[in-house]
Design a protein around this motif. Structure first.
Motif, PDB file in Angstrom:
ATOM      1  N   TRP A   1      -9.450 -57.475 -46.101  1.00 24.56           N
ATOM      2  CA  TRP A   1     -10.891 -57.715 -46.216  1.00 24.56           C
ATOM      3  C   TRP A   1     -11.639 -56.604 -46.928  1.00 24.56           C
ATOM      4  CZ3 TRP A   1     -12.826 -62.338 -45.773  1.00 24.56           C
ATOM      5  CH2 TRP A   1     -12.003 -63.313 -45.194  1.00 24.56           C
ATOM      6  N   ILE A   2     -11.093 -55.411 -46.940  1.00 26.65           N
ATOM      7  CA  ILE A   2     -11.751 -54.336 -47.675  1.00 26.65           C
ATOM      8  C   ILE A   2     -11.326 -54.328 -49.139  1.00 26.65           C
ATOM      9  CG2 ILE A   2     -11.843 -51.816 -47.925  1.00 26.65           C
ATOM     10  CD1 ILE A   2     -12.068 -51.549 -44.968  1.00 26.65           C
ATOM     11  N   VAL A   3     -10.046 -54.572 -49.409  1.00 32.09           N
ATOM     12  CA  VAL A   3      -9.544 -54.492 -50.786  1.00 32.09           C
ATOM     13  C   VAL A   3      -9.526 -55.860 -51.470  1.00 32.09           C
ATOM     14  CG1 VAL A   3      -7.630 -53.779 -52.262  1.00 32.09           C
ATOM     15  CG2 VAL A   3      -8.152 -52.468 -50.193  1.00 32.09           C
ATOM     16  N   PHE A   4      -8.782 -56.799 -50.915  1.00 36.36           N
ATOM     17  CA  PHE A   4      -8.594 -58.090 -51.588  1.00 36.36           C
ATOM     18  C   PHE A   4      -9.852 -58.959 -51.586  1.00 36.36           C
ATOM     19  CE2 PHE A   4      -3.881 -57.714 -50.328  1.00 36.36           C
ATOM     20  CZ  PHE A   4      -3.585 -57.082 -51.517  1.00 36.36           C
ATOM     21  N   ALA A   5     -10.423 -59.180 -50.405  1.00 33.84           N
ATOM     22  CA  ALA A   5     -11.550 -60.110 -50.296  1.00 33.84           C
ATOM     23  C   ALA A   5     -12.746 -59.650 -51.121  1.00 33.84           C
ATOM     24  CB  ALA A   5     -11.952 -60.279 -48.833  1.00 33.84           C
ATOM     25  N   SER A   6     -13.064 -58.376 -51.050  1.00 38.54           N
ATOM     26  CA  SER A   6     -14.219 -57.878 -51.797  1.00 38.54           C
ATOM     27  C   SER A   6     -14.016 -58.065 -53.294  1.00 38.54           C
ATOM     28  CB  SER A   6     -14.468 -56.395 -51.482  1.00 38.54           C
ATOM     29  OG  SER A   6     -13.412 -55.581 -51.963  1.00 38.54           O
TER      30      SER A   6
ATOM     31  N   VAL B   1     -17.413 -43.227 -39.856  1.00 38.23           N
ATOM     32  CA  VAL B   1     -17.917 -42.649 -41.110  1.00 38.23           C
ATOM     33  C   VAL B   1     -17.329 -43.391 -42.308  1.00 38.23           C
ATOM     34  CG1 VAL B   1     -17.868 -40.605 -42.590  1.00 38.23           C
ATOM     35  CG2 VAL B   1     -18.394 -40.364 -40.157  1.00 38.23           C
ATOM     36  N   ILE B   2     -16.026 -43.647 -42.270  1.00 40.03           N
ATOM     37  CA  ILE B   2     -15.375 -44.351 -43.374  1.00 40.03           C
ATOM     38  C   ILE B   2     -15.938 -45.761 -43.523  1.00 40.03           C
ATOM     39  CG2 ILE B   2     -13.190 -45.303 -44.220  1.00 40.03           C
ATOM     40  CD1 ILE B   2     -11.786 -42.941 -42.834  1.00 40.03           C
ATOM     41  N   LEU B   3     -16.111 -46.453 -42.404  1.00 37.29           N
ATOM     42  CA  LEU B   3     -16.655 -47.815 -42.450  1.00 37.29           C
ATOM     43  C   LEU B   3     -18.103 -47.827 -42.931  1.00 37.29           C
ATOM     44  CD1 LEU B   3     -15.134 -49.312 -39.169  1.00 37.29           C
ATOM     45  CD2 LEU B   3     -14.552 -49.907 -41.525  1.00 37.29           C
ATOM     46  N   ALA B   4     -18.870 -46.804 -42.536  1.00 34.75           N
ATOM     47  CA  ALA B   4     -20.253 -46.703 -43.009  1.00 34.75           C
ATOM     48  C   ALA B   4     -20.295 -46.475 -44.515  1.00 34.75           C
ATOM     49  CB  ALA B   4     -20.975 -45.573 -42.280  1.00 34.75           C
TER      50      ALA B   4
ATOM     51  N   VAL C   1     -20.628 -51.199 -50.679  1.00 33.93           N
ATOM     52  CA  VAL C   1     -20.737 -52.630 -50.977  1.00 33.93           C
ATOM     53  C   VAL C   1     -22.185 -53.009 -51.268  1.00 33.93           C
ATOM     54  CG1 VAL C   1     -20.524 -54.962 -50.016  1.00 33.93           C
ATOM     55  CG2 VAL C   1     -18.678 -53.306 -49.692  1.00 33.93           C
ATOM     56  N   VAL C   2     -23.109 -52.509 -50.449  1.00 30.24           N
ATOM     57  CA  VAL C   2     -24.531 -52.821 -50.646  1.00 30.24           C
ATOM     58  C   VAL C   2     -25.012 -52.300 -51.999  1.00 30.24           C
ATOM     59  CG1 VAL C   2     -26.873 -52.365 -49.818  1.00 30.24           C
ATOM     60  CG2 VAL C   2     -25.047 -52.918 -48.188  1.00 30.24           C
ATOM     61  N   ILE C   3     -24.693 -51.053 -52.299  1.00 34.50           N
ATOM     62  CA  ILE C   3     -25.121 -50.452 -53.570  1.00 34.50           C
ATOM     63  C   ILE C   3     -24.506 -51.184 -54.755  1.00 34.50           C
ATOM     64  CG2 ILE C   3     -24.961 -48.372 -55.012  1.00 34.50           C
ATOM     65  CD1 ILE C   3     -25.109 -46.744 -52.391  1.00 34.50           C
ATOM     66  N   LEU C   4     -23.212 -51.513 -54.655  1.00 34.39           N
ATOM     67  CA  LEU C   4     -22.519 -52.202 -55.738  1.00 34.39           C
ATOM     68  C   LEU C   4     -23.140 -53.571 -56.011  1.00 34.39           C
ATOM     69  CD1 LEU C   4     -20.149 -52.260 -57.738  1.00 34.39           C
ATOM     70  CD2 LEU C   4     -18.753 -53.245 -55.911  1.00 34.39           C
ATOM     71  N   VAL C   5     -23.434 -54.309 -54.953  1.00 31.28           N
ATOM     72  CA  VAL C   5     -24.034 -55.639 -55.115  1.00 31.28           C
ATOM     73  C   VAL C   5     -25.406 -55.530 -55.780  1.00 31.28           C
ATOM     74  CG1 VAL C   5     -25.035 -57.596 -53.862  1.00 31.28           C
ATOM     75  CG2 VAL C   5     -22.759 -56.754 -53.255  1.00 31.28           C
ATOM     76  N   ILE C   6     -26.183 -54.550 -55.377  1.00 30.05           N
ATOM     77  CA  ILE C   6     -27.511 -54.357 -55.989  1.00 30.05           C
ATOM     78  C   ILE C   6     -27.375 -54.075 -57.487  1.00 30.05           C
ATOM     79  CG2 ILE C   6     -29.522 -52.835 -56.084  1.00 30.05           C
ATOM     80  CD1 ILE C   6     -29.246 -52.494 -53.037  1.00 30.05           C
TER      81      ILE C   6
ATOM     82  N   LEU D   1     -13.267 -52.171 -61.381  1.00 25.87           N
ATOM     83  CA  LEU D   1     -12.189 -51.201 -61.200  1.00 25.87           C
ATOM     84  C   LEU D   1     -12.596 -50.141 -60.180  1.00 25.87           C
ATOM     85  CD1 LEU D   1      -9.461 -49.981 -61.959  1.00 25.87           C
ATOM     86  CD2 LEU D   1     -10.596 -48.815 -63.879  1.00 25.87           C
ATOM     87  N   ALA D   2     -13.853 -49.676 -60.270  1.00 26.94           N
ATOM     88  CA  ALA D   2     -14.350 -48.678 -59.321  1.00 26.94           C
ATOM     89  C   ALA D   2     -14.314 -49.222 -57.899  1.00 26.94           C
ATOM     90  CB  ALA D   2     -15.775 -48.263 -59.699  1.00 26.94           C
ATOM     91  N   ASN D   3     -14.692 -50.484 -57.733  1.00 27.21           N
ATOM     92  CA  ASN D   3     -14.670 -51.081 -56.398  1.00 27.21           C
ATOM     93  C   ASN D   3     -13.258 -51.117 -55.840  1.00 27.21           C
ATOM     94  OD1 ASN D   3     -15.829 -52.828 -54.146  1.00 27.21           O
ATOM     95  ND2 ASN D   3     -14.238 -54.154 -54.975  1.00 27.21           N
ATOM     96  N   PHE D   4     -12.298 -51.504 -56.677  1.00 30.01           N
ATOM     97  CA  PHE D   4     -10.906 -51.554 -56.218  1.00 30.01           C
ATOM     98  C   PHE D   4     -10.431 -50.169 -55.778  1.00 30.01           C
ATOM     99  CE2 PHE D   4      -6.329 -51.242 -57.002  1.00 30.01           C
ATOM    100  CZ  PHE D   4      -5.872 -52.294 -56.210  1.00 30.01           C
ATOM    101  N   LEU D   5     -10.756 -49.152 -56.572  1.00 26.81           N
ATOM    102  CA  LEU D   5     -10.307 -47.794 -56.252  1.00 26.81           C
ATOM    103  C   LEU D   5     -11.001 -47.253 -55.006  1.00 26.81           C
ATOM    104  CD1 LEU D   5     -10.152 -46.261 -59.848  1.00 26.81           C
ATOM    105  CD2 LEU D   5      -8.243 -47.070 -58.433  1.00 26.81           C
ATOM    106  N   VAL D   6     -12.303 -47.510 -54.885  1.00 29.69           N
ATOM    107  CA  VAL D   6     -13.054 -47.061 -53.704  1.00 29.69           C
ATOM    108  C   VAL D   6     -12.528 -47.770 -52.458  1.00 29.69           C
ATOM    109  CG1 VAL D   6     -15.300 -47.110 -52.552  1.00 29.69           C
ATOM    110  CG2 VAL D   6     -15.139 -46.397 -54.935  1.00 29.69           C
ATOM    111  N   ALA D   7     -12.341 -49.102 -52.559  1.00 32.95           N
ATOM    112  CA  ALA D   7     -11.832 -49.868 -51.422  1.00 32.95           C
ATOM    113  C   ALA D   7     -10.463 -49.359 -50.994  1.00 32.95           C
ATOM    114  CB  ALA D   7     -11.757 -51.347 -51.794  1.00 32.95           C
ATOM    115  N   LEU D   8      -9.598 -49.104 -51.955  1.00 37.39           N
ATOM    116  CA  LEU D   8      -8.257 -48.615 -51.662  1.00 37.39           C
ATOM    117  C   LEU D   8      -8.303 -47.230 -51.023  1.00 37.39           C
ATOM    118  CD1 LEU D   8      -5.342 -49.635 -52.084  1.00 37.39           C
ATOM    119  CD2 LEU D   8      -5.291 -48.308 -54.202  1.00 37.39           C
ATOM    120  N   SER D   9      -9.154 -46.367 -51.567  1.00 35.61           N
ATOM    121  CA  SER D   9      -9.240 -44.993 -51.060  1.00 35.61           C
ATOM    122  C   SER D   9      -9.835 -44.930 -49.656  1.00 35.61           C
ATOM    123  CB  SER D   9     -10.074 -44.126 -52.016  1.00 35.61           C
ATOM    124  OG  SER D   9     -11.422 -44.560 -52.045  1.00 35.61           O
ATOM    125  N   LEU D  10     -10.609 -45.939 -49.253  1.00 33.07           N
ATOM    126  CA  LEU D  10     -11.170 -45.978 -47.905  1.00 33.07           C
ATOM    127  C   LEU D  10     -10.264 -46.742 -46.943  1.00 33.07           C
ATOM    128  CD1 LEU D  10     -14.961 -46.580 -48.680  1.00 33.07           C
ATOM    129  CD2 LEU D  10     -13.847 -44.437 -48.034  1.00 33.07           C
TER     130      LEU D  10
END
Length: 234
Positions: free
Chosen positions: A25-30, A166-169, A175-180, A214-223
């Protein structure tokens, strides 16, 4: 001795379930949802189609098929665990009950999406707009519910709860910033196009979207990775 061994297996099943769901749900779904909402005009150079279908659709379908399979795998693992008592379960039954309810809704949503994907009507069908709206709504519901579901479990774990929160926050804020940002790009792209239905977009917007995906994938993976590491330390 057998009781200790049995408890260890149950905890391992919980951790495996959590790891799969976090990654799903953090990496694939997003990633899959972003392609559906913001990637419809994407192209790689002059390449606008892959294997006869639009780039966005192929990525969206492939990624979310993986997400559906892994979600059901995670669900099967937690069913295999059953209702046996574990330390984590007794920490806060109300929160874990809420997590379970959200989990059932998410799994049901995934099954609905799979069924709709298999039996969807054609693009020219008069009912296509109904499919599109239901498909979009169910996907958003599943992804939205996945966030509090993960928070609820993180709040009752014994070790490094603050780190998990903290990681979940950070993930939620990203996600909010990216969508905006992507919404702004989407509207700017429409405003600079001669026609809103034009099957292309300015190169600068295409490049920016590819970078953000690409940034979203890397951020999601790193978190997701540290979340899973902490989970296995419980």
């Amino acid at each position: 001795m057998s009781t200790v061994s049995s408890t260890g297996v149950l905890v391992t099943l919980e951790q495996a379930h959590g790891s799969i769901m976090i990654f799903t749900w953090i990496v694939f779904a997003s990633t899959g949802i972003l392609f559906a909402r913001y990637g419809r005009l994407l192209h790689f150079g002059e390449k606008r189609k892959i294997l006869g279908a639009d780039v966005w659709f192929q990525f969206h379908r492939a990624i979310l098929i993986v997400a559906a399979v892994t979600t059901l795998t995670g669900f099967i693992l937690v069913l295999a665990k059953g209702d046996n008592e574990t330390v984590s379960k007794n920490r806060d039954k109300n929160r874990l009950t809420a997590h379970s309810i959200l989990g059932y809704i998410i799994v049901a949503s995934v099954l609905v999406q799979v069924a709709m994907g298999l039996f969807r009507c054609g693009p020219q069908s008069p009912s296509r707009y109904i499919f599109n709206r239901i498909h979009r709504a169910v996907g958003i519901i599943a992804f939205t519910f996945s966030i509090p579901a993960i928070f609820l479990v993180a709040s009752v774990l014994q070790n490094n709860t603050t780190g998990l929160m903290v990681i979940l926050a950070l993930w939620t804020g990203w996600v909010v910033i990216l969508v905006i940002i992507l919404e702004i790009i989407k509207h700017r792209c429409q405003a600079t196009s001669a026609e809103k239905t034009e099957a292309t977009q300015p190169s600068k917007f295409n490049t920016l979207k590819l970078f953000l995906f690409l940034a979203n994938f890397l951020v999601a993976l790193s978190l997701a990775i540290p979340l899973i590491v902490i989970l296995w330390q419980q």
